[in-house]
Every structure is written in C-alpha cells, then in structure tokens.
Design a protein around this motif. Sequence first.
Motif, PDB file in Angstrom:
ATOM      1  N   ARG A 111       0.803  -1.224   0.000  1.00  0.00           N
ATOM      2  CA  ARG A 111       0.000   0.000   0.000  1.00  0.00           C
ATOM      3  C   ARG A 111       0.836   1.275   0.000  1.00  0.00           C
ATOM      4  O   ARG A 111       0.331   2.335  -0.326  1.00  0.00           O
ATOM      5  CB  ARG A 111      -0.927   0.013   1.219  1.00  0.00           C
ATOM      6  CG  ARG A 111      -1.853  -1.195   1.336  1.00  0.00           C
ATOM      7  CD  ARG A 111      -3.155  -1.068   0.605  1.00  0.00           C
ATOM      8  NE  ARG A 111      -3.934   0.084   0.953  1.00  0.00           N
ATOM      9  CZ  ARG A 111      -4.805   0.136   1.944  1.00  0.00           C
ATOM     10  NH1 ARG A 111      -5.010  -0.905   2.706  1.00  0.00           N
ATOM     11  NH2 ARG A 111      -5.468   1.247   2.158  1.00  0.00           N
ATOM     12  N   TRP A 112       2.127   1.179   0.400  1.00  0.00           N
ATOM     13  CA  TRP A 112       2.905   2.414   0.519  1.00  0.00           C
ATOM     14  C   TRP A 112       4.338   2.336  -0.007  1.00  0.00           C
ATOM     15  O   TRP A 112       4.970   3.376  -0.214  1.00  0.00           O
ATOM     16  CB  TRP A 112       2.951   2.877   1.983  1.00  0.00           C
ATOM     17  CG  TRP A 112       3.670   1.917   2.889  1.00  0.00           C
ATOM     18  CD1 TRP A 112       3.106   0.899   3.614  1.00  0.00           C
ATOM     19  CD2 TRP A 112       5.066   1.873   3.158  1.00  0.00           C
ATOM     20  NE1 TRP A 112       4.076   0.228   4.312  1.00  0.00           N
ATOM     21  CE2 TRP A 112       5.296   0.807   4.052  1.00  0.00           C
ATOM     22  CE3 TRP A 112       6.162   2.619   2.735  1.00  0.00           C
ATOM     23  CZ2 TRP A 112       6.548   0.466   4.527  1.00  0.00           C
ATOM     24  CZ3 TRP A 112       7.419   2.288   3.205  1.00  0.00           C
ATOM     25  CH2 TRP A 112       7.596   1.225   4.100  1.00  0.00           C
TER      26      TRP A 112
ATOM     27  N   ASN B  58       5.220   8.419   1.979  1.00  0.00           N
ATOM     28  CA  ASN B  58       4.117   7.497   1.696  1.00  0.00           C
ATOM     29  C   ASN B  58       3.793   6.647   2.917  1.00  0.00           C
ATOM     30  O   ASN B  58       2.621   6.416   3.230  1.00  0.00           O
ATOM     31  CB  ASN B  58       4.463   6.592   0.511  1.00  0.00           C
ATOM     32  CG  ASN B  58       4.524   7.341  -0.802  1.00  0.00           C
ATOM     33  OD1 ASN B  58       4.001   8.442  -0.929  1.00  0.00           O
ATOM     34  ND2 ASN B  58       5.183   6.752  -1.783  1.00  0.00           N
TER      35      ASN B  58
ATOM     36  N   ALA C 168       1.909   8.850   5.465  1.00  0.00           N
ATOM     37  CA  ALA C 168       0.505   9.062   5.085  1.00  0.00           C
ATOM     38  C   ALA C 168      -0.318   7.809   5.349  1.00  0.00           C
ATOM     39  O   ALA C 168      -1.435   7.890   5.880  1.00  0.00           O
ATOM     40  CB  ALA C 168       0.418   9.463   3.614  1.00  0.00           C
ATOM     41  N   TYR C 169       0.242   6.658   5.008  1.00  0.00           N
ATOM     42  CA  TYR C 169      -0.474   5.392   5.177  1.00  0.00           C
ATOM     43  C   TYR C 169      -0.732   5.083   6.657  1.00  0.00           C
ATOM     44  O   TYR C 169      -1.870   4.839   7.054  1.00  0.00           O
ATOM     45  CB  TYR C 169       0.304   4.255   4.511  1.00  0.00           C
ATOM     46  CG  TYR C 169      -0.313   2.904   4.737  1.00  0.00           C
ATOM     47  CD1 TYR C 169      -1.513   2.557   4.136  1.00  0.00           C
ATOM     48  CD2 TYR C 169       0.310   1.972   5.558  1.00  0.00           C
ATOM     49  CE1 TYR C 169      -2.085   1.309   4.354  1.00  0.00           C
ATOM     50  CE2 TYR C 169      -0.255   0.727   5.779  1.00  0.00           C
ATOM     51  CZ  TYR C 169      -1.456   0.400   5.181  1.00  0.00           C
ATOM     52  OH  TYR C 169      -2.013  -0.833   5.404  1.00  0.00           O
TER      53      TYR C 169
ATOM     54  N   THR D 249      -0.499   7.031   9.295  1.00  0.00           N
ATOM     55  CA  THR D 249      -1.261   8.087   9.961  1.00  0.00           C
ATOM     56  C   THR D 249      -2.751   7.889   9.707  1.00  0.00           C
ATOM     57  O   THR D 249      -3.570   8.013  10.614  1.00  0.00           O
ATOM     58  CB  THR D 249      -0.799   9.477   9.492  1.00  0.00           C
ATOM     59  OG1 THR D 249       0.586   9.636   9.826  1.00  0.00           O
ATOM     60  CG2 THR D 249      -1.600  10.586  10.152  1.00  0.00           C
ATOM     61  N   GLU D 250      -3.096   7.543   8.475  1.00  0.00           N
ATOM     62  CA  GLU D 250      -4.499   7.273   8.140  1.00  0.00           C
ATOM     63  C   GLU D 250      -5.023   6.091   8.953  1.00  0.00           C
ATOM     64  O   GLU D 250      -6.112   6.156   9.521  1.00  0.00           O
ATOM     65  CB  GLU D 250      -4.625   6.975   6.650  1.00  0.00           C
ATOM     66  CG  GLU D 250      -6.032   6.629   6.215  1.00  0.00           C
ATOM     67  CD  GLU D 250      -6.112   6.260   4.746  1.00  0.00           C
ATOM     68  OE1 GLU D 250      -7.033   5.495   4.399  1.00  0.00           O
ATOM     69  OE2 GLU D 250      -5.266   6.718   3.955  1.00  0.00           O
ATOM     70  N   ILE D 251      -4.250   5.022   9.031  1.00  0.00           N
ATOM     71  CA  ILE D 251      -4.672   3.849   9.806  1.00  0.00           C
ATOM     72  C   ILE D 251      -4.810   4.202  11.282  1.00  0.00           C
ATOM     73  O   ILE D 251      -5.786   3.834  11.926  1.00  0.00           O
ATOM     74  CB  ILE D 251      -3.673   2.691   9.625  1.00  0.00           C
ATOM     75  CG1 ILE D 251      -3.770   2.125   8.233  1.00  0.00           C
ATOM     76  CG2 ILE D 251      -3.945   1.586  10.643  1.00  0.00           C
ATOM     77  CD1 ILE D 251      -2.720   1.083   7.941  1.00  0.00           C
TER      78      ILE D 251
ATOM     79  N   HIS E 150      -5.423   7.050  12.686  1.00  0.00           N
ATOM     80  CA  HIS E 150      -6.564   7.924  12.935  1.00  0.00           C
ATOM     81  C   HIS E 150      -7.888   7.227  12.747  1.00  0.00           C
ATOM     82  O   HIS E 150      -8.877   7.592  13.355  1.00  0.00           O
ATOM     83  CB  HIS E 150      -6.470   9.195  12.083  1.00  0.00           C
ATOM     84  CG  HIS E 150      -5.378  10.099  12.543  1.00  0.00           C
ATOM     85  ND1 HIS E 150      -4.699  10.948  11.703  1.00  0.00           N
ATOM     86  CD2 HIS E 150      -4.796  10.265  13.752  1.00  0.00           C
ATOM     87  CE1 HIS E 150      -3.778  11.609  12.387  1.00  0.00           C
ATOM     88  NE2 HIS E 150      -3.819  11.191  13.635  1.00  0.00           N
ATOM     89  N   LYS E 151      -7.915   6.196  11.888  1.00  0.00           N
ATOM     90  CA  LYS E 151      -9.131   5.390  11.734  1.00  0.00           C
ATOM     91  C   LYS E 151      -9.323   4.502  12.946  1.00  0.00           C
ATOM     92  O   LYS E 151     -10.434   4.103  13.263  1.00  0.00           O
ATOM     93  CB  LYS E 151      -9.020   4.478  10.510  1.00  0.00           C
ATOM     94  CG  LYS E 151      -9.286   5.138   9.204  1.00  0.00           C
ATOM     95  CD  LYS E 151      -9.264   4.041   8.143  1.00  0.00           C
ATOM     96  CE  LYS E 151      -9.219   4.560   6.748  1.00  0.00           C
ATOM     97  NZ  LYS E 151      -9.097   3.476   5.777  1.00  0.00           N
TER      98      LYS E 151
END
Length: 172
Positions: free
Chosen positions: A45-46, A157, A160-161, A163-165, A167-168
């Motif tokens: 993914r990254w 990358n 971003a990957y 950090t998104e996980i 925060h979810k």
Amino acid sequence: MSATEPGAPARSGTTDDREIVISRVISAPQDLVFEAFTEVRHLSRWWGPEGFSTTTRAFEFRVGGVWDFVMHGPDGTDYQEWISWTEITPSERIALRHGEFRDDPNAFESVLTFAPEGAATAATRIEMRTLFPTRELRDEAVEKYHAVEGGRQTLDNLAAYVTEIAHKGVED
C-alpha cells in the motif's frame, strides 16, 4: 515545521562517502509504523517513491527470510528487487540486505530504527541508514536513481499510510 515535530517531513542526506541517511517523524505509534514493514498487505500500500507500485513474488518476514518483488515505475519500467532480512528486533530495528537478486555483488545494507518521539507515544522517529559497498555505487544510486529523493518520498508514503490507519483506529 521542524524535523522533530510529529508529521515533520523526512530529513535526508549523505554522511560518509558510502552512506545515505534519511529520517522522518511520523504521527503514529511505534508498533504500527514497525508493523507496516512486517506484513506484505501493508507494504503493497505504501512502498516506493511517488508513482511506483509493487508486486510481491515472495515474502517471509524473519531473519534469513526474503522479500522478492518488482517495483513498477510510473514510466512503465520494472525494477527487480530482492531483500533478505538480517536482523529483526520487534518494534525497534530491522537490518536488511537489498539488491536486484540473491547474492547481488552490488547489494547494499540498510538499518531501519524505530523510536518513540517526544513525550507522547503516538509519534515515531524512523531512520534509514543505507551503506553501499562503494562510494561509486552510492553516487550512482543518488544521481541515476534519485535515491535520496526516492527514500524521502517512500517515508512520506509510509507516514501518510500509517497516519491514516492510526486515525481510523483500525488496521485493515
């Protein structure tokens, strides 16, 4: 933004004449940042600079295990890659040998360290230290393959990957 703040952009450069060092603070817990390197479902993914994608042919994250993969460049060029894990300290350190194929005489060695950053444990400093067999190979990686910028983009990358996980609150 200073390089010590969570989410700070990657810092990079060269130290001795055979080494490239790239570091970045990521706004995500250390265990999650480390995990992003240990499972192929995350790596795909990254991994790689902007515009690249990765196809994994084999992956076994253990000392002596290998990651055999192809990076697909945005211009359609395929780059054969091969990594062997030489040291793993969970959540703290990964050492590896990276070349185009097993026993590549031009392979380089990298050590990645993961450490909590600041008072909060929700940020991680990652540092990649890459040592090439010769100064000429390091210079070729920097000049021909844009290794410093590519490394910085790869850590961006990753940031971003994860950090998104983080925060979810889920790890998909």
